[in-house]
Design a protein around this motif. Structure first.
Motif, PDB file in Angstrom:
ATOM      1  N   ALA A 105       0.831  -1.204   0.000  1.00 57.80           N
ATOM      2  CA  ALA A 105       0.000   0.000   0.000  1.00 57.80           C
ATOM      3  C   ALA A 105       0.867   1.256   0.000  1.00 57.80           C
ATOM      4  O   ALA A 105       0.528   2.248  -0.656  1.00 57.80           O
ATOM      5  N   THR A 106       1.980   1.209   0.729  1.00 57.55           N
ATOM      6  CA  THR A 106       2.895   2.353   0.729  1.00 57.55           C
ATOM      7  C   THR A 106       3.378   2.657  -0.674  1.00 57.55           C
ATOM      8  O   THR A 106       3.448   3.820  -1.095  1.00 57.55           O
ATOM      9  N   PHE A 107       3.721   1.625  -1.436  1.00 53.04           N
ATOM     10  CA  PHE A 107       4.198   1.804  -2.811  1.00 53.04           C
ATOM     11  C   PHE A 107       3.150   2.516  -3.663  1.00 53.04           C
ATOM     12  O   PHE A 107       3.438   3.524  -4.318  1.00 53.04           O
ATOM     13  N   MET A 108       1.931   2.009  -3.639  1.00 51.87           N
ATOM     14  CA  MET A 108       0.869   2.590  -4.469  1.00 51.87           C
ATOM     15  C   MET A 108       0.565   4.025  -4.059  1.00 51.87           C
ATOM     16  O   MET A 108       0.468   4.929  -4.904  1.00 51.87           O
ATOM     17  N   TRP A 109       0.405   4.245  -2.774  1.00 53.85           N
ATOM     18  CA  TRP A 109      -0.013   5.562  -2.303  1.00 53.85           C
ATOM     19  C   TRP A 109       1.109   6.589  -2.393  1.00 53.85           C
ATOM     20  O   TRP A 109       0.834   7.770  -2.598  1.00 53.85           O
ATOM     21  N   THR A 110       2.345   6.166  -2.263  1.00 50.33           N
ATOM     22  CA  THR A 110       3.448   7.127  -2.395  1.00 50.33           C
ATOM     23  C   THR A 110       3.515   7.668  -3.814  1.00 50.33           C
ATOM     24  O   THR A 110       3.688   8.874  -4.027  1.00 50.33           O
ATOM     25  N   ILE A 111       3.371   6.791  -4.795  1.00 53.92           N
ATOM     26  CA  ILE A 111       3.353   7.257  -6.185  1.00 53.92           C
ATOM     27  C   ILE A 111       2.165   8.185  -6.408  1.00 53.92           C
ATOM     28  O   ILE A 111       2.288   9.261  -6.997  1.00 53.92           O
ATOM     29  N   GLY A 112       0.997   7.779  -5.906  1.00 57.72           N
ATOM     30  CA  GLY A 112      -0.206   8.588  -6.090  1.00 57.72           C
ATOM     31  C   GLY A 112      -0.082   9.964  -5.463  1.00 57.72           C
ATOM     32  O   GLY A 112      -0.337  10.988  -6.115  1.00 57.72           O
ATOM     33  N   VAL A 113       0.314  10.023  -4.196  1.00 56.58           N
ATOM     34  CA  VAL A 113       0.438  11.310  -3.501  1.00 56.58           C
ATOM     35  C   VAL A 113       1.499  12.171  -4.164  1.00 56.58           C
ATOM     36  O   VAL A 113       1.316  13.379  -4.356  1.00 56.58           O
ATOM     37  N   SER A 114       2.627  11.555  -4.524  1.00 57.94           N
ATOM     38  CA  SER A 114       3.717  12.308  -5.143  1.00 57.94           C
ATOM     39  C   SER A 114       3.280  12.949  -6.457  1.00 57.94           C
ATOM     40  O   SER A 114       3.558  14.130  -6.719  1.00 57.94           O
ATOM     41  N   LEU A 115       2.592  12.191  -7.297  1.00 61.07           N
ATOM     42  CA  LEU A 115       2.129  12.739  -8.579  1.00 61.07           C
ATOM     43  C   LEU A 115       1.074  13.822  -8.379  1.00 61.07           C
ATOM     44  O   LEU A 115       1.053  14.824  -9.100  1.00 61.07           O
ATOM     45  N   LEU A 116       0.208  13.640  -7.393  1.00 66.05           N
ATOM     46  CA  LEU A 116      -0.818  14.649  -7.140  1.00 66.05           C
ATOM     47  C   LEU A 116      -0.209  15.939  -6.602  1.00 66.05           C
ATOM     48  O   LEU A 116      -0.631  17.043  -6.978  1.00 66.05           O
ATOM     49  N   LEU A 117       0.776  15.822  -5.724  1.00 66.38           N
ATOM     50  CA  LEU A 117       1.447  17.014  -5.220  1.00 66.38           C
ATOM     51  C   LEU A 117       2.189  17.746  -6.326  1.00 66.38           C
ATOM     52  O   LEU A 117       2.279  18.967  -6.337  1.00 66.38           O
ATOM     53  N   ARG A 118       2.712  16.972  -7.262  1.00 67.72           N
ATOM     54  CA  ARG A 118       3.452  17.547  -8.378  1.00 67.72           C
ATOM     55  C   ARG A 118       2.515  18.178  -9.415  1.00 67.72           C
ATOM     56  O   ARG A 118       2.890  19.106 -10.115  1.00 67.72           O
ATOM     57  N   GLY A 119       1.318  17.653  -9.513  1.00 70.22           N
ATOM     58  CA  GLY A 119       0.388  18.135 -10.523  1.00 70.22           C
ATOM     59  C   GLY A 119       0.593  17.497 -11.876  1.00 70.22           C
ATOM     60  O   GLY A 119       0.023  17.943 -12.875  1.00 70.22           O
ATOM     61  N   SER A 120       1.415  16.445 -11.920  1.00 71.98           N
ATOM     62  CA  SER A 120       1.663  15.728 -13.172  1.00 71.98           C
ATOM     63  C   SER A 120       0.824  14.457 -13.198  1.00 71.98           C
ATOM     64  O   SER A 120       0.735  13.738 -12.209  1.00 71.98           O
TER      65      SER A 120
END
Length: 202
Positions: A105-120
Motif C-alpha cells: 500500500a505504501t508503494f501505491m499511495w506514495t506514487i499517487g500522492v507524489s504525482l498529485l502534489l506535483r500536478g503531473s
C-alpha cells in the motif's frame, strides 16, 4: 486501539470459504496490481517527456524515502501479522515478519500522492490512490495485514512525498538530467530499437 484494529480486521477478513471470484480479485489486487503499476511507470518513463520524467524521478525519491521509513519502523517495532497470532483466515502465503506498515500500500499511495502534489498526470495519481485502496482491502481480506497497517502506509506515503517537495528544484535541475543521460547512454550502448525506446523526448 489494538482492540479496534482487530475488530475491523475480522470485519474485512475473508470467511473460511470465500467466493471464488472474490478470492481471485483479492489475489490480483494483493500482488499483481503493484507489478502492473511498476510496469506502467516504466512505460511512462520510456515514452514520457522531460516534465513527466521529472515527476517520476520525484516519485522515485519519495518511494526511497518511504522504504527507509518503513524499514526503520519495522526495525524498532515488531507488530505481528494476523496469522502470527491465530487471528482470522490467511489465504495467501507470507513471511512471518512485522506487518506495520504495509509495503504494498505504501508503494501505491506514495506514487499517487507524489504525482498529485506535483500536478503531473493527476488521473494516474488518483488511479494509484484508488488501486491502493483495493490493495489495502485485498491484503486485509486475505489475512496478511491489519487495517492499522494501511493507515500507517498512507501516513508514510504522505510524509515521504511531502519531504521530497522542498528538494524538487534539485530533482528537476540536477537529478533528472543525470538519470536521463544514464538511461539514454544505456539505450545507445545496448543498441535498443529506437521505435521502442525513443530518445530526445523534450
Amino acid at each position: 486501539m489494538e482492540a479496534l484494529n482487530r475488530h475491523l480486521f475480522l470485519l474485512l477478513n475473508a470467511p473460511p470459504d470465500p467466493q471464488t471470484m472474490l478470492l481471485l480479485l483479492a489475489r490480483f489486487l494483493a500482488d499483481d496490481v503493484v507489478v502492473l503499476a511498476a510496469a506502467l511507470i516504466a512505460v511512462l518513463w520510456v515514452w514520457g517527456r522531460h516534465n513527466g520524467r521529472s515527476a517520476l524521478v520525484g516519485a522515485g525519491c519519495a518511494l526511497l524515502t518511504a522504504a527507509l521509513i518503513n524499514t526503520v519502523i519495522g526495525a524498532i517495532w515488531q507488530h505481528p501479522r494476523p496469522f502470527m497470532i491465530g487471528l482470522g483466515h490467511q489465504l495467501i502465503p507470507h513471511a512471518a515478519d512485522s506487518s506495520f506498515p504495509s509495503d504494498h500500500a505504501t508503494f501505491m499511495w506514495t506514487i499517487g500522492v507524489s504525482l498529485l502534489l506535483r500536478g503531473s498526470w493527476p488521473r494516474l495519481g488518483w488511479g494509484m490512490m484508488a488501486f491502493g485502496m483495493g490493495v489495502a482491502w485485498a491484503r486485509i481480506y486475505l489475512g496478511v495485514h491489519f487495517p492499522l497497517d494501511m493507515a500507517g502506509a498512507l501516513l508514510v506515503a504522505a510524509t515521504a512525498s511531502l519531504l521530497v517537495v522542498p528538494v524538487r528544484p534539485l530533482i528537476d535541475r540536477l537529478l533528472t538530467p543525470a538519470i536521463v543521460r544514464l538511461y539514454e547512454g544505456a539505450v545507445r550502448r545496448l543498441h535498443l530499437p529506437a521505435a521502442l525506446f525513443p530518445l530526445d523526448r523534450r
